[in-house]
Design an enzyme around this catalytic site. Structure first.
Site, PDB file in Angstrom:
ATOM      1  N   GLU A   1      50.642  38.935  28.565  1.00  0.00           N
ATOM      2  CA  GLU A   1      50.629  39.138  30.014  1.00  0.00           C
ATOM      3  C   GLU A   1      50.732  37.784  30.691  1.00  0.00           C
ATOM      4  O   GLU A   1      50.201  36.807  30.175  1.00  0.00           O
ATOM      5  CB  GLU A   1      49.249  39.646  30.454  1.00  0.00           C
ATOM      6  CG  GLU A   1      49.038  41.100  30.471  1.00  0.00           C
ATOM      7  CD  GLU A   1      47.528  41.388  30.630  1.00  0.00           C
ATOM      8  OE1 GLU A   1      46.758  40.473  30.985  1.00  0.00           O
ATOM      9  OE2 GLU A   1      47.157  42.532  30.371  1.00  0.00           O
TER      10      GLU A   1
ATOM     11  N   LYS B   1      49.435  34.930  32.783  1.00  0.00           N
ATOM     12  CA  LYS B   1      48.093  34.502  33.226  1.00  0.00           C
ATOM     13  C   LYS B   1      48.251  33.880  34.609  1.00  0.00           C
ATOM     14  O   LYS B   1      48.834  32.820  34.763  1.00  0.00           O
ATOM     15  CB  LYS B   1      47.533  33.490  32.231  1.00  0.00           C
ATOM     16  CG  LYS B   1      46.348  32.688  32.710  1.00  0.00           C
ATOM     17  CD  LYS B   1      45.057  33.155  32.081  1.00  0.00           C
ATOM     18  CE  LYS B   1      43.854  32.362  32.562  1.00  0.00           C
ATOM     19  NZ  LYS B   1      43.523  32.624  33.979  1.00  0.00           N
TER      20      LYS B   1
ATOM     21  N   ARG C   1      39.689  36.067  39.611  1.00  0.00           N
ATOM     22  CA  ARG C   1      39.472  37.348  38.961  1.00  0.00           C
ATOM     23  C   ARG C   1      38.832  38.297  39.972  1.00  0.00           C
ATOM     24  O   ARG C   1      37.956  37.899  40.747  1.00  0.00           O
ATOM     25  CB  ARG C   1      38.525  37.139  37.774  1.00  0.00           C
ATOM     26  CG  ARG C   1      38.366  38.331  36.861  1.00  0.00           C
ATOM     27  CD  ARG C   1      39.481  38.366  35.835  1.00  0.00           C
ATOM     28  NE  ARG C   1      39.261  39.391  34.822  1.00  0.00           N
ATOM     29  CZ  ARG C   1      38.898  39.131  33.575  1.00  0.00           C
ATOM     30  NH1 ARG C   1      38.662  37.892  33.193  1.00  0.00           N
ATOM     31  NH2 ARG C   1      38.755  40.109  32.708  1.00  0.00           N
TER      32      ARG C   1
ATOM     33  N   ARG D   1      34.481  37.226  39.535  1.00  0.00           N
ATOM     34  CA  ARG D   1      34.087  37.065  38.145  1.00  0.00           C
ATOM     35  C   ARG D   1      32.602  36.757  38.039  1.00  0.00           C
ATOM     36  O   ARG D   1      31.940  37.128  37.084  1.00  0.00           O
ATOM     37  CB  ARG D   1      34.920  35.912  37.588  1.00  0.00           C
ATOM     38  CG  ARG D   1      34.452  35.425  36.284  1.00  0.00           C
ATOM     39  CD  ARG D   1      35.312  34.276  35.877  1.00  0.00           C
ATOM     40  NE  ARG D   1      34.539  33.510  34.934  1.00  0.00           N
ATOM     41  CZ  ARG D   1      35.057  32.657  34.081  1.00  0.00           C
ATOM     42  NH1 ARG D   1      36.343  32.445  34.080  1.00  0.00           N
ATOM     43  NH2 ARG D   1      34.290  32.023  33.245  1.00  0.00           N
TER      44      ARG D   1
ATOM     45  N   GLU E   1      43.666  40.037  38.861  1.00  0.00           N
ATOM     46  CA  GLU E   1      43.619  38.677  39.380  1.00  0.00           C
ATOM     47  C   GLU E   1      44.238  38.682  40.774  1.00  0.00           C
ATOM     48  O   GLU E   1      45.337  39.231  40.973  1.00  0.00           O
ATOM     49  CB  GLU E   1      44.421  37.755  38.443  1.00  0.00           C
ATOM     50  CG  GLU E   1      44.317  36.287  38.751  1.00  0.00           C
ATOM     51  CD  GLU E   1      43.203  35.555  37.983  1.00  0.00           C
ATOM     52  OE1 GLU E   1      42.468  36.201  37.205  1.00  0.00           O
ATOM     53  OE2 GLU E   1      43.063  34.333  38.189  1.00  0.00           O
TER      54      GLU E   1
ATOM     55  N   ARG F   1      33.303  36.071  24.978  1.00  0.00           N
ATOM     56  CA  ARG F   1      34.596  35.550  24.550  1.00  0.00           C
ATOM     57  C   ARG F   1      34.749  35.932  23.097  1.00  0.00           C
ATOM     58  O   ARG F   1      34.078  35.376  22.243  1.00  0.00           O
ATOM     59  CB  ARG F   1      34.594  34.018  24.631  1.00  0.00           C
ATOM     60  CG  ARG F   1      34.833  33.486  26.004  1.00  0.00           C
ATOM     61  CD  ARG F   1      34.867  31.967  25.980  1.00  0.00           C
ATOM     62  NE  ARG F   1      34.461  31.443  27.269  1.00  0.00           N
ATOM     63  CZ  ARG F   1      35.245  31.420  28.340  1.00  0.00           C
ATOM     64  NH1 ARG F   1      36.488  31.860  28.275  1.00  0.00           N
ATOM     65  NH2 ARG F   1      34.809  30.952  29.475  1.00  0.00           N
TER      66      ARG F   1
END
Lengths: 580, 247
Positions: A252, A254, A259, A274, A304, A442
């Site tokens: 995708e 970025k 966010r 975010r 985003e 993450r």
């Protein structure tokens, strides 16, 4: 519950460096908290509001000094002197109460409820005289406090407890207090926190309903979920190999924006960042687009927000505005509508967490399908103002799992990468189509790939002592490049992360030898120390005399072999800015 | 039920004498008059005020309690000339106070009295000396002391029968002695206490220059200042905690 009792807990926590001991102290406190459990859970970390609640205390250092002075009679200059020595206003308050020159007419003992309610009330003060009311409220608590209580009242008001409690310790303590403390119990607490973002709910549920209750907790509309984060991929090839163990990956664009998590139920729409802050008021254009385009009755969508220039936003070749310009929209409180026309945005959507049922346990592939079923594209109309709503630019790529990292990535992916960079975006996100949505973590299921900038060698020109745990150290450093023409240093930004405690301590020792003058906790330095610094981007800035600012600078290492005049030149900074 | 008419000047001075300590307060609307008691946020200064029904041009009340934003109410009262009449009426339904001044109507939203900090009881103190002094002498002492220091010592020398005021600055000092002839009355006992001038300055502003002020003092004890307002139809008592004497 007497506040002194909670202060006793803080002191025990501060006295030990062992995480296990901290956990056990907290577990015992939680187990005995009774009706006050939600309050205590909040107060141990000094967080009186969940991140998505919009209240802010608005308590500054100078306001705190006022309050301490008012309640103890100690002059503000004496307090500032102490502050310089200790670096912590909590310690200053404790010292002031111990050395107070003013008696009081009465004193009542402090309860946990009173401290909590008073500090919370501070957030509700608005308008004329609200600063004075904040001072009065804190002074009122301090007037009834002993030195130790005063220390923690001030720390709570300022939001730094300095007792070494992180989210992990709270999680483990809840698992020990109300479950069996096993790894499985910790996982159950963790998951419950990720979907609710609220340890008060998690702690009460664990106590009342045990692990079964925790498992029932789920994503809820209008209670933002922590966003899933990406790891950094070293290269496209490596990222593809990591994200596609089964041979397929999704790439995708970025985008370089902010966010956004969109929550919708019927007519009610809320937007969160975010960091889970509510930004609905600042983006009426996005709300309008969601109202228009999101067809699902209820949904939580992840995406985003990107700001574009008004001239290009309606065309095919959009020009993103610098992040700095876009970020003004997030901070804006007045003139929101006109700002929305000046910096129109497009919401690029890429995930769906809820569409009537929770989807976070579903594979990414399914979530994309549900995302596509839940909205229709909305074209951007800066005049209305209405934002754009569209799916992120995406390609699927077949990857040979056996291929080594050096192999050429599929053409579709490299094309998209080039397209993203050409259009002024950051790079690509590479995602595993089978991965579940993992809030707040993450994991190697999602990687971002982007070109990194060459590091710069820069000189430290000024510095400020840090606050909180690192308050003995010069942790905020102004960086300067060298202007060959003028033979002077020009500042290009401020560094505050990237060093270990050890590195920072060593750096402070060296910098303190170079202090030319002091102003409170700020110092002017002889420009001698050169640091290697990495950063995301160079931006135009009026804040620094070079005319540029580094975005997200991070410390890499000290360049002991370099003289200050060997530092990178202003000309080089200018060139890098032009090339990026 | 509460409905009253009062001269603006009288209302203004009443509000000012409380406003020097707090921004919001509770007002008791009793049958015989109003009463306000409040302590400042740091618990250092306190005021106890009463204003009899006779101090009003007309007065009707049956024992209610309201919470007011004093700053706002002072602003409104300040709109009137000192000899104008101010009409006050409480709307029980909406919990608002209607204020009218010569055709100007103002509706003031009230504060939930529960949200205002609880009124303390007056501490019962045994103070050794009583000094009856004119308001203007307090003003002289406080004004002079403020030029040199941020605190002031008030005391009585029992043997010499004098009331004294001392302020010591880094370079300059102020000293004032008043004996029985200078004062309206003096009951001397050994007394000496140190006070913050910030607070005393504020209280001084609300003391009429021609008022007869009864001051009670002790050894490192709070001071009490008592004086009449509204030509004897009301009274104010201030109490101020001492500073700790450094040795």
């Amino acid at each position: 519950m007497e506040y002194a009792e909670l202060v006793g807990v803080y002191e025990r926590l501060a006295d030990t460096d062992s995480n296990n001991e901290k956990r056990d102290i907290l577990a015992e406190t939680f187990a005995e908290a009774g009706d006050l459990l939600p309050l205590v859970v909040k107060l141990v970390r000094g967080r009186l509001f969940a991140a998505h609640q919009r209240e802010e205390l608005g308590v500054s250092s100078s306001l705190t000094l006022d309050a301490i002075s008012k309640s103890t009679g100690v002059s503000e200059s004496a307090l500032r002197e102490q502050w310089r020595e200790t670096g912590d206003l909590g310690d200053v308050a404790a010292w002031a109460v111990d050395n107070q020159t003013q008696q009081t007419l009465f004193s009542e003992s402090l309860t946990v409820e009173r401290v909590h309610d008073s500090i919370r009330e501070i957030a509700s003060f608005e308008g004329d005289g609200s600063q004075q009311r904040r001072v009065d409220e804190i002074a009122g608590l301090l007037a009834d406090a002993d030195p130790e209580e005063a220390r923690y009242i001030v720390r709570t008001a300022l939001g730094h407890m300095r007792v070494g409690i992180g989210e992990g310790t709270i999680r483990d303590a809840i698992a020990v207090a109300f479950l069996d403390g096993s790894d499985a119990a910790v996982d159950a607490v963790e998951r419950a926190y990720q979907v609710t973002n609220d340890y008060r709910v998690v702690a009460e549920t664990a106590r009342e309903e045990g692990r079964d209750g925790l498992e029932q907790l789920d994503v809820e509309l209008f209670r933002p979920v922590q966003v899933m984060l990406a790891e950094k991929g070293e290269s496209l090839g490596e990222a593809l190999a990591d994200a596609a163990p089964d041979g397929t990956a999704v790439a995708e664009v970025k985008y370089d924006g902010a966010r956004v998590q969109i929550h919708k139920h019927g007519d009610e729409i809320r937007l969160f960042t975010r960091r889970l802050e509510d930004i609905t008021e600042q983006f009426p254009d996005v709300v309008a687009a969601v109202r228009e385009g999101v067809t699902a009755e209820s949904a939580i969508l992840d995406g985003e927000l990107v700001g574009y220039t008004p001239e290009t936003v309606e065309g095919d070749d959009r020009d993103p505005v610098p992040f700095q310009r876009f970020s003004q929209r997030i901070k804006r409180e007045d003139g929101v509508e006109s700002m929305a026309r000046e910096v129109p945005v497009v919401a690029h959507l890429f995930d769906c967490l809820y569409d009537g049922e929770t989807l976070i346990e579903r594979p990414f592939e399914t979530r994309i399908e549900r995302l596509e079923a839940s909205f229709e594209d909305v074209s951007v109309r800066p005049d209305e103002p209405r934002a754009g709503l569209e799916h992120s630019r995406t390609v699927r790529a077949e990857v040979d799992p056996q291929a080594d990292d050096e192999a050429d990535p599929p053409e579709a992916v490299t094309d998209l990468y080039r397209e993203a960079l050409d259009a002024g975006h950051e790079g690509l996100m590479i995602k595993n189509p089978t991965a579940t949505y993992q809030p707040g973590t993450r994991v190697g299921r999602m990687l971002k790939v982007k070109p990194t900038m060459e590091p710069l060698d820069l000189v430290v020109s000024r510095a400020i002592y840090s606050e909180g745990r690192r308050s003995d150290w010069l942790g905020r450093l102004y960086l300067a490049c060298y202007d060959d023409d003028a033979e002077e240093f020009r500042e290009v930004g401020r560094l505050s992360t990237g060093y270990t405690d050890e590195e920072l301590e060593e750096l402070t020792d060296r910098l303190e030898e170079l202090i030319v003058s002091r102003d409170g906790r700020a110092v002017e330095l002889r420009p001698e120390v050169v640091l290697e610094v990495e950063y995301e981007e160079i931006q135009r800035s009026e804040e620094y005399d070079s005319g540029y600012a580094l975005r997200f600078p991070r410390f890499l290492r000290r360049r002991e072999t370099l003289d200050p005049t060997d530092a990178d030149s202003l000309a080089r900074v200018e060139r890098l800015y032009d090339e990026q | 039920m509460f409905k009253a008419i009062v001269r603006a000047e009288r209302l203004q001075s009443t509000l000012d004498s409380v406003g020097v300590l707090v921004d919001e307060c509770k007002i008791h609307l009793d049958e015989g008059g109003i009463e306000i008691r409040a302590v400042d946020p740091a618990n250092v200064g306190m005021v106890d005020l009463s204003l009899d029904a006779d101090a009003f041009e007309s007065y009707e009340a049956d024992g209610g309690l309201i919470g007011v934003n004093l700053v706002r109410l002072q602003d409104i009262a300040g709109m009137a000339d000192s000899d104008q009449l101010v009409e006050l009426e409480l709307d029980e339904e909406t919990r608002k106070l209607h204020i009218s001044i010569d055709g100007l109507e103002y509706t003031l939203a009230l504060i939930d009295p529960e949200s205002i900090r609880e009124e303390p009881d007056l501490p019962d103190l045994d103070l050794s000396s009583t000094i009856v002094i004119e308001g203007r002498d307090i003003d002289r002492a406080v004004t002079a002391a403020d030029m040199v220091s941020d605190h002031i010592e008030l005391g009585v020398d029992e043997a010499d029968g004098v009331f004294y005021v001392k302020a010591e600055g880094d370079t300059d000092d102020v000293h004032l002695e008043l004996d029985g002839d200078d004062l309206i009355d003096l009951v001397a006992g050994e007394a000496s206490s140190l006070f913050s001038l910030d607070y005393l300055q504020d209280m001084n502003k609300a003391i009429p220059k021609d008022a007869e002020v009864t001051m009670e003092l002790g050894e490192e004890f709070p001071v009490k200042l008592h004086f009449d307002i509204a030509e004897g139809e009301g009274a104010v008592t201030y109490m101020l905690a001492p500073r700790i004497q450094s040795n």
